[in-house]
Scaffold this motif. Structure first.
Motif, PDB file in Angstrom:
ATOM      1  N   TYR A   1     -10.192   5.173   2.532  1.00 49.51           N
ATOM      2  CA  TYR A   1      -9.528   4.156   3.355  1.00 49.51           C
ATOM      3  C   TYR A   1      -8.585   4.861   4.328  1.00 49.51           C
ATOM      4  N   VAL A   2      -8.911   4.797   5.619  1.00 52.27           N
ATOM      5  CA  VAL A   2      -8.103   5.428   6.655  1.00 52.27           C
ATOM      6  C   VAL A   2      -7.161   4.380   7.238  1.00 52.27           C
ATOM      7  N   GLN A   3      -5.863   4.653   7.151  1.00 49.50           N
ATOM      8  CA  GLN A   3      -4.847   3.698   7.589  1.00 49.50           C
ATOM      9  C   GLN A   3      -4.122   4.271   8.798  1.00 49.50           C
ATOM     10  N   CYS A   4      -4.200   3.582   9.949  1.00 52.35           N
ATOM     11  CA  CYS A   4      -3.579   4.064  11.175  1.00 52.35           C
ATOM     12  C   CYS A   4      -2.511   3.083  11.660  1.00 52.35           C
TER      13      CYS A   4
ATOM     14  N   ILE B   1      -1.642   8.629  11.227  1.00 48.81           N
ATOM     15  CA  ILE B   1      -2.932   8.519  10.550  1.00 48.81           C
ATOM     16  C   ILE B   1      -2.738   8.924   9.096  1.00 48.81           C
ATOM     17  N   GLY B   2      -3.207   8.097   8.187  1.00 51.18           N
ATOM     18  CA  GLY B   2      -3.031   8.406   6.777  1.00 51.18           C
ATOM     19  C   GLY B   2      -4.193   7.932   5.929  1.00 51.18           C
ATOM     20  N   LEU B   3      -4.176   8.343   4.678  1.00 52.39           N
ATOM     21  CA  LEU B   3      -5.181   7.938   3.700  1.00 52.39           C
ATOM     22  C   LEU B   3      -4.525   6.984   2.720  1.00 52.39           C
ATOM     23  N   ASP B   4      -5.095   5.792   2.594  1.00 52.69           N
ATOM     24  CA  ASP B   4      -4.536   4.759   1.719  1.00 52.69           C
ATOM     25  C   ASP B   4      -4.868   5.101   0.272  1.00 52.69           C
ATOM     26  N   GLY B   5      -3.839   5.393  -0.513  1.00 51.13           N
ATOM     27  CA  GLY B   5      -4.051   5.764  -1.905  1.00 51.13           C
ATOM     28  C   GLY B   5      -4.500   4.619  -2.780  1.00 51.13           C
ATOM     29  N   ALA B   6      -4.208   3.383  -2.352  1.00 54.82           N
ATOM     30  CA  ALA B   6      -4.545   2.224  -3.179  1.00 54.82           C
ATOM     31  C   ALA B   6      -5.976   1.749  -2.966  1.00 54.82           C
ATOM     32  N   GLY B   7      -6.432   1.787  -1.715  1.00 59.75           N
ATOM     33  CA  GLY B   7      -7.715   1.164  -1.403  1.00 59.75           C
ATOM     34  C   GLY B   7      -7.483  -0.308  -1.153  1.00 59.75           C
ATOM     35  N   ALA B   8      -7.884  -1.152  -2.077  1.00 58.22           N
ATOM     36  CA  ALA B   8      -7.547  -2.574  -1.981  1.00 58.22           C
ATOM     37  C   ALA B   8      -6.030  -2.711  -2.085  1.00 58.22           C
TER      38      ALA B   8
ATOM     39  N   ARG C   1       0.844  -1.189   0.000  1.00 56.47           N
ATOM     40  CA  ARG C   1       0.000   0.000   0.000  1.00 56.47           C
ATOM     41  C   ARG C   1       0.884   1.246   0.000  1.00 56.47           C
ATOM     42  N   VAL C   2       0.315   2.355  -0.429  1.00 55.81           N
ATOM     43  CA  VAL C   2       0.985   3.658  -0.373  1.00 55.81           C
ATOM     44  C   VAL C   2       0.039   4.586   0.380  1.00 55.81           C
ATOM     45  N   VAL C   3       0.500   5.106   1.505  1.00 53.86           N
ATOM     46  CA  VAL C   3      -0.353   5.872   2.405  1.00 53.86           C
ATOM     47  C   VAL C   3       0.118   7.323   2.475  1.00 53.86           C
ATOM     48  N   ARG C   4      -0.813   8.242   2.296  1.00 55.38           N
ATOM     49  CA  ARG C   4      -0.524   9.666   2.460  1.00 55.38           C
ATOM     50  C   ARG C   4      -0.776  10.031   3.915  1.00 55.38           C
ATOM     51  N   GLU C   5       0.277  10.322   4.657  1.00 52.64           N
ATOM     52  CA  GLU C   5       0.142  10.625   6.082  1.00 52.64           C
ATOM     53  C   GLU C   5      -0.433  12.027   6.267  1.00 52.64           C
ATOM     54  N   ILE C   6      -1.487  12.137   7.077  1.00 56.43           N
ATOM     55  CA  ILE C   6      -2.099  13.438   7.329  1.00 56.43           C
ATOM     56  C   ILE C   6      -1.910  13.880   8.778  1.00 56.43           C
ATOM     57  N   CYS C   7      -1.447  12.982   9.638  1.00 60.87           N
ATOM     58  CA  CYS C   7      -1.223  13.352  11.036  1.00 60.87           C
ATOM     59  C   CYS C   7      -0.223  12.387  11.672  1.00 60.87           C
ATOM     60  N   PHE C   8       0.671  12.929  12.494  1.00 61.32           N
ATOM     61  CA  PHE C   8       1.635  12.110  13.229  1.00 61.32           C
ATOM     62  C   PHE C   8       1.816  12.717  14.606  1.00 61.32           C
TER      63      PHE C   8
ATOM     64  N   ASP D   1      -5.599   8.944  24.216  1.00 61.60           N
ATOM     65  CA  ASP D   1      -5.132  10.002  23.322  1.00 61.60           C
ATOM     66  C   ASP D   1      -5.512   9.725  21.870  1.00 61.60           C
ATOM     67  N   ILE D   2      -5.715   8.461  21.537  1.00 58.29           N
ATOM     68  CA  ILE D   2      -6.034   8.100  20.152  1.00 58.29           C
ATOM     69  C   ILE D   2      -7.298   8.809  19.688  1.00 58.29           C
ATOM     70  N   TYR D   3      -8.337   8.756  20.509  1.00 57.27           N
ATOM     71  CA  TYR D   3      -9.601   9.404  20.158  1.00 57.27           C
ATOM     72  C   TYR D   3      -9.401  10.906  19.957  1.00 57.27           C
ATOM     73  N   ASP D   4      -8.677  11.549  20.860  1.00 61.24           N
ATOM     74  CA  ASP D   4      -8.497  13.004  20.805  1.00 61.24           C
ATOM     75  C   ASP D   4      -7.717  13.417  19.558  1.00 61.24           C
ATOM     76  N   VAL D   5      -6.662  12.671  19.223  1.00 66.10           N
ATOM     77  CA  VAL D   5      -5.844  13.011  18.053  1.00 66.10           C
ATOM     78  C   VAL D   5      -6.671  12.891  16.777  1.00 66.10           C
ATOM     79  N   VAL D   6      -7.426  11.810  16.654  1.00 69.13           N
ATOM     80  CA  VAL D   6      -8.237  11.596  15.449  1.00 69.13           C
ATOM     81  C   VAL D   6      -9.331  12.649  15.339  1.00 69.13           C
ATOM     82  N   ARG D   7      -9.947  12.979  16.457  1.00 75.87           N
ATOM     83  CA  ARG D   7     -11.048  13.941  16.430  1.00 75.87           C
ATOM     84  C   ARG D   7     -10.575  15.343  16.076  1.00 75.87           C
ATOM     85  N   ASP D   8      -9.329  15.667  16.364  1.00 73.86           N
ATOM     86  CA  ASP D   8      -8.795  16.995  16.066  1.00 73.86           C
ATOM     87  C   ASP D   8      -8.577  17.227  14.573  1.00 73.86           C
ATOM     88  N   ILE D   9      -8.579  16.151  13.786  1.00 77.96           N
ATOM     89  CA  ILE D   9      -8.403  16.289  12.331  1.00 77.96           C
ATOM     90  C   ILE D   9      -9.715  16.760  11.710  1.00 77.96           C
ATOM     91  N   ASP D  10      -9.639  17.658  10.747  1.00 77.36           N
ATOM     92  CA  ASP D  10     -10.836  18.121  10.050  1.00 77.36           C
ATOM     93  C   ASP D  10     -11.218  17.097   8.976  1.00 77.36           C
TER      94      ASP D  10
END
Length: 205
Positions: free
Chosen positions: A116-119, A128-135, A34-41, A49-58
């Motif tokens: 596809y959200v890849q954590c 936290i990233g977005l999976d560019g491939a999907g499958a 897979r190739v993942v575009r990271e949007i948060c680290f 803390d997992i819930y709080d970090v994810v919720r802070d993303i728009d």
């Protein structure tokens, strides 16, 4: 591919670039799953803390209530007792934030989602990233039927590349099952991108 590797980690290779580099990687990488575009680290200290970090993303930047999403969570950390619980908290955080902002939420689809959200959680490092491939990218799209215990395509491609086989020479596979090694070798020899048969990428949504 002309992409500079920033660093390697267990199970991952990181690189920086433009969207064109993401697309090039999706189309041409033979050994990636897979190739993942990271949007948060973030570095986290507690499971909560997992819930709080994810919720802070728009999430409204990526999702609308009409879309569907899927969460995958890979954990290598003692902070989390249950991977499944962590995945549910990630889904809750996305949905709760969308309801707060839009009054509605996107639906979860575990089969064929729009996003596809890849954590990853490695010790205290939460990504936290977005999976560019999907499958997964090993699902090339050239198989018309399943086979008993097939070799995954990206592993077969890695074996061919690691063997340093010269495409001008014959290739013999004495343990040929469904022909995965030979098909991947043929694609390599003819400069056929591994995504040639693929119908869709996750980033199209």
């Amino acid at each position: 591919l002309g992409i500079e590797v920033a660093r390697t980690e267990p199970g991952r290779v990181r690189f920086e670039g433009e969207l064109e580099d993401l697309y090039r990687a999706l189309i041409h990488l033979r050994c990636a799953s897979r190739v993942v575009r990271e949007i948060c680290f973030e570095e986290i200290s507690y499971e909560e803390d997992i819930y709080d970090v994810v919720r802070d993303i728009d999430w409204t930047e990526w999702l609308t209530p009409e879309m569907t999403f899927r969460v995958t969570f890979n954990v290598h950390s003692s902070l989390l007792q249950s991977t499944r619980f962590g995945m549910y908290r990630i889904k809750d955080a996305i949905c709760d934030q969308m309801v707060d902002r839009l009054g509605r939420r996107a639906s979860v689809d575990t089969e064929s989602a729009d996003l596809y959200v890849q954590c990853y959680l490695e010790n205290r490092r939460f990504s936290i990233g977005l999976d560019g491939a999907g499958a997964p990218l090993h699902m090339r799209g050239y198989r018309s039927a399943s086979h008993k215990s097939p070799l995954r395509e990206h592993l077969a491609a890695a074996m061919v590349l690691h063997s340093r086989w010269d495409p001008s020479q014959p290739l013999h596979d004495p343990f040929c099952g469904s022909g995965t090694i030979l098909i991947e070798a043929a694609a390599l020899a003819t400069h056929t991108p591994p995504s040639h048969w693929r119908k869709q990428f996750g980033c199209e949504s």
